[in-house]
Motif scaffolding. Structure first.
Motif, PDB file in Angstrom:
ATOM      1  N   LEU A  27      -5.234 -13.392  -1.920  1.00  0.00           N
ATOM      2  CA  LEU A  27      -4.094 -12.636  -1.418  1.00  0.00           C
ATOM      3  C   LEU A  27      -3.221 -12.123  -2.563  1.00  0.00           C
ATOM      4  N   LEU A  28      -3.071 -12.924  -3.603  1.00  0.00           N
ATOM      5  CA  LEU A  28      -2.305 -12.489  -4.768  1.00  0.00           C
ATOM      6  C   LEU A  28      -2.961 -11.279  -5.415  1.00  0.00           C
ATOM      7  N   LEU A  29      -4.270 -11.336  -5.608  1.00  0.00           N
ATOM      8  CA  LEU A  29      -4.986 -10.221  -6.219  1.00  0.00           C
ATOM      9  C   LEU A  29      -4.940  -8.982  -5.332  1.00  0.00           C
ATOM     10  N   ARG A  30      -5.004  -9.188  -4.025  1.00  0.00           N
ATOM     11  CA  ARG A  30      -4.910  -8.051  -3.113  1.00  0.00           C
ATOM     12  C   ARG A  30      -3.557  -7.359  -3.268  1.00  0.00           C
ATOM     13  N   GLY A  31      -2.507  -8.134  -3.421  1.00  0.00           N
ATOM     14  CA  GLY A  31      -1.196  -7.553  -3.646  1.00  0.00           C
ATOM     15  C   GLY A  31      -1.119  -6.794  -4.959  1.00  0.00           C
ATOM     16  N   LEU A  32      -1.759  -7.315  -5.995  1.00  0.00           N
ATOM     17  CA  LEU A  32      -1.748  -6.644  -7.294  1.00  0.00           C
ATOM     18  C   LEU A  32      -2.526  -5.332  -7.267  1.00  0.00           C
ATOM     19  N   ALA A  33      -3.452  -5.202  -6.315  1.00  0.00           N
ATOM     20  CA  ALA A  33      -4.234  -3.970  -6.207  1.00  0.00           C
ATOM     21  C   ALA A  33      -3.496  -2.881  -5.446  1.00  0.00           C
ATOM     22  N   GLU A  34      -2.373  -3.217  -4.833  1.00  0.00           N
ATOM     23  CA  GLU A  34      -1.613  -2.234  -4.067  1.00  0.00           C
ATOM     24  C   GLU A  34      -1.076  -1.125  -4.967  1.00  0.00           C
ATOM     25  N   GLY A  35      -0.861   0.046  -4.373  1.00  0.00           N
ATOM     26  CA  GLY A  35      -0.240   1.139  -5.096  1.00  0.00           C
ATOM     27  C   GLY A  35       1.270   0.996  -5.137  1.00  0.00           C
ATOM     28  N   ALA A  36       1.924   1.948  -5.782  1.00  0.00           N
ATOM     29  CA  ALA A  36       3.380   1.934  -5.890  1.00  0.00           C
ATOM     30  C   ALA A  36       4.007   2.420  -4.589  1.00  0.00           C
ATOM     31  N   ASN A  37       5.285   2.102  -4.390  1.00  0.00           N
ATOM     32  CA  ASN A  37       6.001   2.586  -3.211  1.00  0.00           C
ATOM     33  C   ASN A  37       6.439   4.034  -3.418  1.00  0.00           C
ATOM     34  N   GLU A  38       7.229   4.550  -2.477  1.00  0.00           N
ATOM     35  CA  GLU A  38       7.638   5.954  -2.549  1.00  0.00           C
ATOM     36  C   GLU A  38       8.509   6.252  -3.763  1.00  0.00           C
ATOM     37  N   LYS A  39       9.095   5.212  -4.347  1.00  0.00           N
ATOM     38  CA  LYS A  39       9.907   5.393  -5.551  1.00  0.00           C
ATOM     39  C   LYS A  39       9.088   5.239  -6.829  1.00  0.00           C
ATOM     40  N   GLY A  40       7.790   5.013  -6.671  1.00  0.00           N
ATOM     41  CA  GLY A  40       6.938   4.821  -7.836  1.00  0.00           C
ATOM     42  C   GLY A  40       7.048   3.438  -8.438  1.00  0.00           C
ATOM     43  N   GLU A  41       7.535   2.480  -7.662  1.00  0.00           N
ATOM     44  CA  GLU A  41       7.728   1.124  -8.157  1.00  0.00           C
ATOM     45  C   GLU A  41       6.667   0.190  -7.579  1.00  0.00           C
ATOM     46  N   TYR A  42       6.280  -0.786  -8.397  1.00  0.00           N
ATOM     47  CA  TYR A  42       5.316  -1.798  -7.962  1.00  0.00           C
ATOM     48  C   TYR A  42       6.049  -3.105  -7.694  1.00  0.00           C
ATOM     49  N   ARG A  43       5.575  -3.851  -6.710  1.00  0.00           N
ATOM     50  CA  ARG A  43       6.148  -5.164  -6.462  1.00  0.00           C
ATOM     51  C   ARG A  43       5.800  -6.108  -7.611  1.00  0.00           C
ATOM     52  N   THR A  44       6.690  -7.011  -7.924  1.00  0.00           N
ATOM     53  CA  THR A  44       6.489  -7.912  -9.049  1.00  0.00           C
ATOM     54  C   THR A  44       5.457  -8.980  -8.702  1.00  0.00           C
ATOM     55  N   PRO A  45       4.758  -9.516  -9.711  1.00  0.00           N
ATOM     56  CA  PRO A  45       3.814 -10.603  -9.444  1.00  0.00           C
ATOM     57  C   PRO A  45       4.473 -11.799  -8.768  1.00  0.00           C
ATOM     58  N   GLY A  46       5.735 -12.084  -9.114  1.00  0.00           N
ATOM     59  CA  GLY A  46       6.434 -13.195  -8.477  1.00  0.00           C
ATOM     60  C   GLY A  46       6.594 -12.978  -6.989  1.00  0.00           C
ATOM     61  N   GLU A  47       6.949 -11.771  -6.587  1.00  0.00           N
ATOM     62  CA  GLU A  47       7.093 -11.450  -5.169  1.00  0.00           C
ATOM     63  C   GLU A  47       5.755 -11.532  -4.452  1.00  0.00           C
ATOM     64  N   LEU A  48       4.703 -11.008  -5.090  1.00  0.00           N
ATOM     65  CA  LEU A  48       3.369 -11.045  -4.484  1.00  0.00           C
ATOM     66  C   LEU A  48       2.862 -12.477  -4.342  1.00  0.00           C
ATOM     67  N   CYS A  49       3.117 -13.283  -5.360  1.00  0.00           N
ATOM     68  CA  CYS A  49       2.681 -14.679  -5.315  1.00  0.00           C
ATOM     69  C   CYS A  49       3.438 -15.424  -4.225  1.00  0.00           C
TER      70      CYS A  49
END
Length: 297
Positions: free
Chosen positions: A199-221
């Protein structure tokens, strides 16, 4: 009286270490199969992050030529080696071969240890689980050496997860009422951890949001933990886990671990890895579910 800043920092570090230790100790608790419903199917819940857009990306990734992860000099974790072991563990009869499965975990341990001291601390518990299964396999081989007939199968009881489960249930070493030192119970713990990492890796594979920002690894974990582990932990353990999430490194280190520099390069590699992890996870889940082992104490 003013407390020196250095002493306050040392005290904070000790608090983090103690809480991390408590979280690690709590990992002996096992999930219950009935905790959540995945369409009443034996197939595991690994779709937490999967949106319509991501499903489209996965379909495109699977239909395109598969990337070939390269060797990353200077680091112990190698994604190509993990893929090699995972694929080698997937037997033709939908079973999971134990040796390459444990080798996969040894590579995942290297991945966890690369994320820093706090996360690496948890890898020791995984190492212990791998060692338990290896020792059980050696013990069984010693006790049964010379007993098999020439016509008996060449593979032992611990050749695969399926054969191990059947052998241990037949031998009566698996307890359904209290914790037991069995390979079945140990694989169940590894199985739970594999869901969290996937699940962590799946989150890291996500694209950026509409602002071009990626969720942090801490949030994904944190979100992966809430799905895979938190439902089975008490309140104080969940609070301790928060200290681990804030200690995770930035996304750049995760990209470095798969030997790329940009998210666009990492996404197809991560999709390939996630797909392979999910296949091994689904096979293991099916074996455990079939033998009613998902509710072991």
């Amino acid at each position: 009286m003013t407390i020196p800043r250095g002493r306050m920092l040392i005290g904070s570090l000790w608090l983090v270490a103690i809480l991390a230790l408590l979280l690690l100790i709590s990992s002996s608790w096992l999930p219950q199969d009935g905790a959540r419903d995945c369409q009443n199917s034996w197939h595991p819940c690994l779709t937490f992050y999967q949106t319509v857009e991501e499903e489209r990306q996965v379909e495109e990734a699977e239909s395109s030529p598969k990337p070939h992860p390269q060797d990353c000099p200077g680091q112990s974790f190698q994604v190509w080696r993990l893929l090699l072991y995972l694929k080698a563990s997937q037997a033709a009869n939908q079973d999971v071969l134990l040796d390459p499965y444990l080798q996969s975990w040894e590579e995942l341990i290297r991945f966890m240890e690369s994320l820093g001291a706090v996360v690496g601390f948890f890898s020791q518990k995984v190492k212990d689980k791998v060692a338990v299964i290896q020792e059980l396999s050696l013990k069984h081989a010693r006790e049964n050496s010379g007993r098999s007939s020439p016509d008996a199968p060449q593979h032992g009881a611990y050749y695969s997860i399926g054969s191990m489960v059947e052998a241990e249930l037949k031998a009566g070493v698996v307890s359904f009422s209290h914790p037991s030192q069995s390979g079945c119970r140990t694989v169940l713990r590894l199985h739970r951890s594999l869901q969290w990492l996937t699940l962590l890796l799946r989150g890291l594979a996500e694209g950026a949001n509409e602002k071009g920002e990626y969720r942090t690894p801490g949030e994904l974990c944190r979100q992966a933990y809430q799905v895979a582990l938190a439902p089975y932990h008490p309140w104080w353990v969940r609070q301790a886990a928060e200290l681990v999430f804030v200690s995770l490194p930035e996304r750049a280190l995760f990209l470095q671990l798969v030997c790329v520099q940009r998210q666009e390069e990492a996404t197809p590699i991560l999709h390939t890895l996630i797909h392979t992890l999910e296949e091994t996870y689904a096979r293991t889940h099916h074996i455990l579910h079939t033998h009613r082992l998902l509710e072991l104490p």
